[in-house]
Design an enzyme around this catalytic site. Structure first.
Site, PDB file in Angstrom:
ATOM      1  N   CYS A  23       0.834  -1.193   0.000  1.00 56.65           N
ATOM      2  CA  CYS A  23       0.000   0.000   0.000  1.00 56.65           C
ATOM      3  C   CYS A  23       0.866   1.240   0.000  1.00 56.65           C
ATOM      4  O   CYS A  23       2.097   1.180   0.063  1.00 56.65           O
ATOM      5  CB  CYS A  23      -0.926   0.008   1.214  1.00 56.65           C
ATOM      6  SG  CYS A  23      -0.031   0.004   2.792  1.00 56.65           S
ATOM      7  N   ASP A  32      10.191  22.701 -30.105  1.00 56.61           N
ATOM      8  CA  ASP A  32      11.400  22.988 -30.862  1.00 56.61           C
ATOM      9  C   ASP A  32      11.119  22.613 -32.320  1.00 56.61           C
ATOM     10  O   ASP A  32      10.175  21.864 -32.604  1.00 56.61           O
ATOM     11  CB  ASP A  32      12.566  22.176 -30.298  1.00 56.61           C
ATOM     12  CG  ASP A  32      13.861  22.424 -31.041  1.00 56.61           C
ATOM     13  OD1 ASP A  32      14.129  23.596 -31.351  1.00 56.61           O
ATOM     14  OD2 ASP A  32      14.582  21.455 -31.322  1.00 56.61           O
ATOM     15  N   ASP A  77      14.526  18.326 -28.484  1.00 58.15           N
ATOM     16  CA  ASP A  77      15.435  17.186 -28.628  1.00 58.15           C
ATOM     17  C   ASP A  77      16.908  17.529 -28.471  1.00 58.15           C
ATOM     18  O   ASP A  77      17.735  16.635 -28.282  1.00 58.15           O
ATOM     19  CB  ASP A  77      15.248  16.532 -30.005  1.00 58.15           C
ATOM     20  CG  ASP A  77      15.828  17.388 -31.124  1.00 58.15           C
ATOM     21  OD1 ASP A  77      15.601  18.612 -31.120  1.00 58.15           O
ATOM     22  OD2 ASP A  77      16.520  16.824 -31.988  1.00 58.15           O
ATOM     23  N   ASP A 105      18.070  22.300 -25.516  1.00 55.01           N
ATOM     24  CA  ASP A 105      16.712  22.249 -24.962  1.00 55.01           C
ATOM     25  C   ASP A 105      16.697  21.702 -23.534  1.00 55.01           C
ATOM     26  O   ASP A 105      15.648  21.734 -22.876  1.00 55.01           O
ATOM     27  CB  ASP A 105      15.801  21.374 -25.834  1.00 55.01           C
ATOM     28  CG  ASP A 105      15.571  21.984 -27.208  1.00 55.01           C
ATOM     29  OD1 ASP A 105      15.325  23.197 -27.270  1.00 55.01           O
ATOM     30  OD2 ASP A 105      15.643  21.248 -28.198  1.00 55.01           O
TER      31      ASP A 105
END
Length: 710
Positions: free
Chosen positions: A26, A428, A601, A605
């Site tokens: 849990c 991008d 990519d 970035d």
């Protein structure tokens, strides 16, 4: 939002070790492990992947695996090292659950048949016989089928903690003991069917949970299974030896025959042709390869033999990294998980207190110890928090499984929550909206020019040369031999063909941003290149618009290349954006109360991906971008970006529904149990049905991706 992480350069070397912890049941178990382990000397952090039943511990290199295992066991959990295979899983627990489920189901059906006769009015010796027969069936069934719960509860109590299995075990044992007492004293009621039915439905939930976890990981497991198992290694003396994939090492030179699957990542040193990368990218079109081309484990060589110098083997291959990303798509500290954590910490004392209050209250009311105990048992059974415990992980597991089947790997379960909240998407351009692989226009080249161009281009690592070589190889062009080949950085390639000077160089005067000049003697041809949009880029943006998301382009490329793409897609664009500009844009949006999604990519970035509210990178992205992003999509399609948001929103809606149902269930049934209006049998059915409803509700997410993917 992904917060920046401060790195202490003086900190000791830290490594990660993974353990399988099947006893986690849990959110309370998750909270205890993640809270207590970092308090131990040498352990920096512990992260639970609830769906995989694993714990990833980041610790000092000086701590041994035995010491880490002992630290986990000191918290009341059995643990063993996870296999080196990133998708290995212990099927022993699933097998035990299925066996226990079969035994409990068999016992429940037989006991119910006997109980029908008692309910129909059997009395005297007949009723006593049926009760004894029920006891003979129930006792071994409860002992075997209840073992997963009893052992977990015993382990927890031994180390001074509780979990949801403690009240379950107490309820089952009390119901069994009371039934034995009733049977021995000739009482009119016995609750063997309640105890066995409770175990049966609990086991149904846990077996279903195990099945969901297996299904979620099956797709990537199948990919790993297609990797080459062995490779022919070329020795220095020219001989070859066949080695297993696990025995390969970086730097080895292997020979890959036509039709053979690669067993590791590497770079082609000799040979040319094409490989089938469908198992990695999802695309059926062959990919042209030549000396200098990177190839990956699992790719199938379609043509002649290739000599490949290995760069990454075993668990360091691209496929293994993808598998690790999927393996980490588990439980995390999202808002809903924190709610479940707090609820689970209060659960055990609250349930035990309620049961004690029910027993004492009814005793004071004069009901007698027998009826009071029956009511207390019903309270223990009916308040089991299985529904709350499954509310978040069940939805996350099913949603992650639905996405991975359609090409998107979620690295963090909490990313689904953030993806569901985004209200603007920033893309991008190169490598994200476009393919990032410039394609040449070969219409102006005759056969001889094409062969000479290939002879020049295949010797260069320049992106335009690689794009030209791939395009020519795909068309079946055979390269001409070029002598005295020389590459001048920034200018191009020159050489001699049949005594004639040839060159593939930068154009001296052209208005095109991407172009090469092929020169053969006095003749020359301009070869224009275009970085084409992904086929479904426009459709993806339309889907985002339908979901009320604004789309923008945020690119570091020049305006000349950004403007045509922005016009074609019909979106606002910012060009010439450096990493700081992108970061400033995201911070400005956040200051306005927006929750941006960044899709990019490149290495440039990375900061933007880390700073965005949520982020996605393509599978071809740089390592920096993939590490910073919350999710990675594989293949040439952009549609998984829209799909991720749709499924994430649906997943959070399902989580809220699960919580609402679990809370509403307890609000409704607990007062009924305290008032003595619920028998242990009804309590067992009600509690189990509530858990099954939560799981079945979560399974609807498997269909959530189909509408948009159609």
């Amino acid at each position: 939002m992904n917060a920046p992480v401060a790195i202490d350069i003086n900190a000791p070397d830290l490594i990660d070790t993974r353990f399988t912890v099947p006893g986690m049941r849990c959110a309370g178990c998750i909270a205890k492990i993640e809270r207590e382990l970092p308090r131990r000397d040498g352990i920096e952090s512990a992260r639970v992947n609830f769906s995989a039943k694993r714990v990833a511990i980041r610790h000092d290199a000086g701590l041994t695996q035995d010491e880490l295992g002992e630290a986990i066991e000191s918290l009341g959990f059995s643990a063993h090292l996870a296999a080196t295979d990133p998708l290995a899983q212990d099927n022993g627990e699933a097998t035990k659950l299925l066996r226990a489920l079969a035994v409990s189901g068999f016992g429940m059906m037989n006991i119910m048949l006997l109980s029908v006769s008692v309910w129909a009015g059997a009395s005297g010796a007949t009723r006593e016989l049926f009760h004894w027969l029920s006891a003979i069936i129930a006792l071994p069934v409860i002992a075997y089928a209840g073992m997963p719960f009893f052992s977990s509860a015993l382990m927890a109590l031994r180390y001074g903690r509780t979990n949801m299995d403690v009240p379950i075990s107490i309820g089952v044992l009390l119901a069994t003991a009371l039934s034995l007492y009733e049977t021995a004293t000739g009482g009119s009621h016995a609750y063997f069917e309640s105890a066995v039915m409770l175990l049966f439905f609990l086991l149904c939930g846990r077996a279903l949970d195990a099945t969901m976890r297996t299904r979620t990981r099956a797709g990537i497991g199948a990919l790993l299974g297609r990797m080459g198992r062995t490779a022919s290694v070329l020795e220095a003396d020219g001989s070859t030896s066949r080695l297993a994939a696990d025995d390969l090492e970086p730097g080895m030179l292997i020979l890959v025959a036509a039709g053979e699957a690669l067993a590791a990542d590497g770079v082609v040193e000799e040979g040319q042709g094409a490989v089938d990368n469908a198992m990695l990218t999802g695309e059926s079109a062959p990919e042209a390869v030549s000396p200098g081309t990177a190839v990956h484990a699992g790719a199938i060589n379609l043509h002649g033999p290739l000599r490949v110098r290995l760069t990454a083997v075993a668990s360091n291959t691209v496929l293994a990294e993808i598998a690790r990303l999927m393996d980490e798509a588990g439980q995390s500290q999202s808002q809903y998980v924190r709610i479940a954590d707090r609820a689970s910490r209060l659960y055990a004392p609250a349930v035990h207190s309620l049961a004690a209050i029910a027993f004492v209250g009814w005793m004071i009311a004069g009901a007698g110890w027998h009826q009071s105990l029956v009511i207390a048992i019903a309270v223990l059974i009916i308040t089991c928090p299985c529904a709350i415990g499954l509310a978040v992980p069940a939805a996350q597991v099913v949603a992650s499984g639905a996405l991975v089947k359609r090409g998107l790997l979620v690295k963090d379960g909490s990313a689904l929550e953030r993806l569901a909240e985004v209200d603007i998407a920033l893309f991008d351009k190169t490598g994200t909206l476009t393919m990032g692989t410039p394609q040449p226009d070969l219409a102006g080249l005759d056969d001889v020019a094409r062969s000479i161009a290939l002879g020049l281009a295949q010797s260069s690592r320049h992106p335009l040369s690689k794009g030209l070589a791939n395009a020519l190889l795909t068309k079946g062009v055979v390269p001409e031999p070029i002598d005295s080949l020389r590459e001048n950085a920034g200018h191009g390639l020159t050489g001699i063909w049949q005594g004639i000077e040839v060159a593939l160089e930068r154009p001296q005067d052209t208005t095109q941003e991407l172009a090469s000049n092929l020169r053969i003697g006095e003749q020359s041809w301009i070869i224009p290149f275009a970085d084409h949009l992904r086929d479904d880029a426009k459709a993806t943006l339309n889907h985002l618009t339908d979901m009320d998301l604004e789309s923008r382009m945020l690119s570091g490329d020049r305006l000349q290349s950004v403007a045509p793409v922005a016009r074609e897609l019909g979106i606002f664009a910012q060009s010439d954006a450096n990493p700081k500009d992108k970061l400033d844009m995201l911070q400005a949006l956040a200051a306005q109360g927006r929750k941006p999604l960044m899709i990019g990519d490149g290495i440039n970035d990375g900061p933007a991906l880390a700073a965005a509210h949520a982020s996605i990178a393509p599978g071809t992205a740089s390592d920096v971008s993939q590490q910073a992003a919350d999710a990675v999509f594989i293949g040439d399609k952009l549609l998984p970006v829209a799909l991720a948001i749709k499924v994430a929103r649906k997943a959070m809606a399902v989580v809220r529904q699960n919580f609402a149902f679990a809370i509403g269930y307890n609000v409704l049934v607990v007062p009924l149990a305290l008032l003595g209006m619920v028998t242990p049998l009804i309590a067992a059915v009600a509690m189990s049905v509530s858990s099954m409803i939560v799981v079945l509700n979560s399974l609807r997410l498997a269909r959530a991706a189909k509408v948009i993917a159609a």
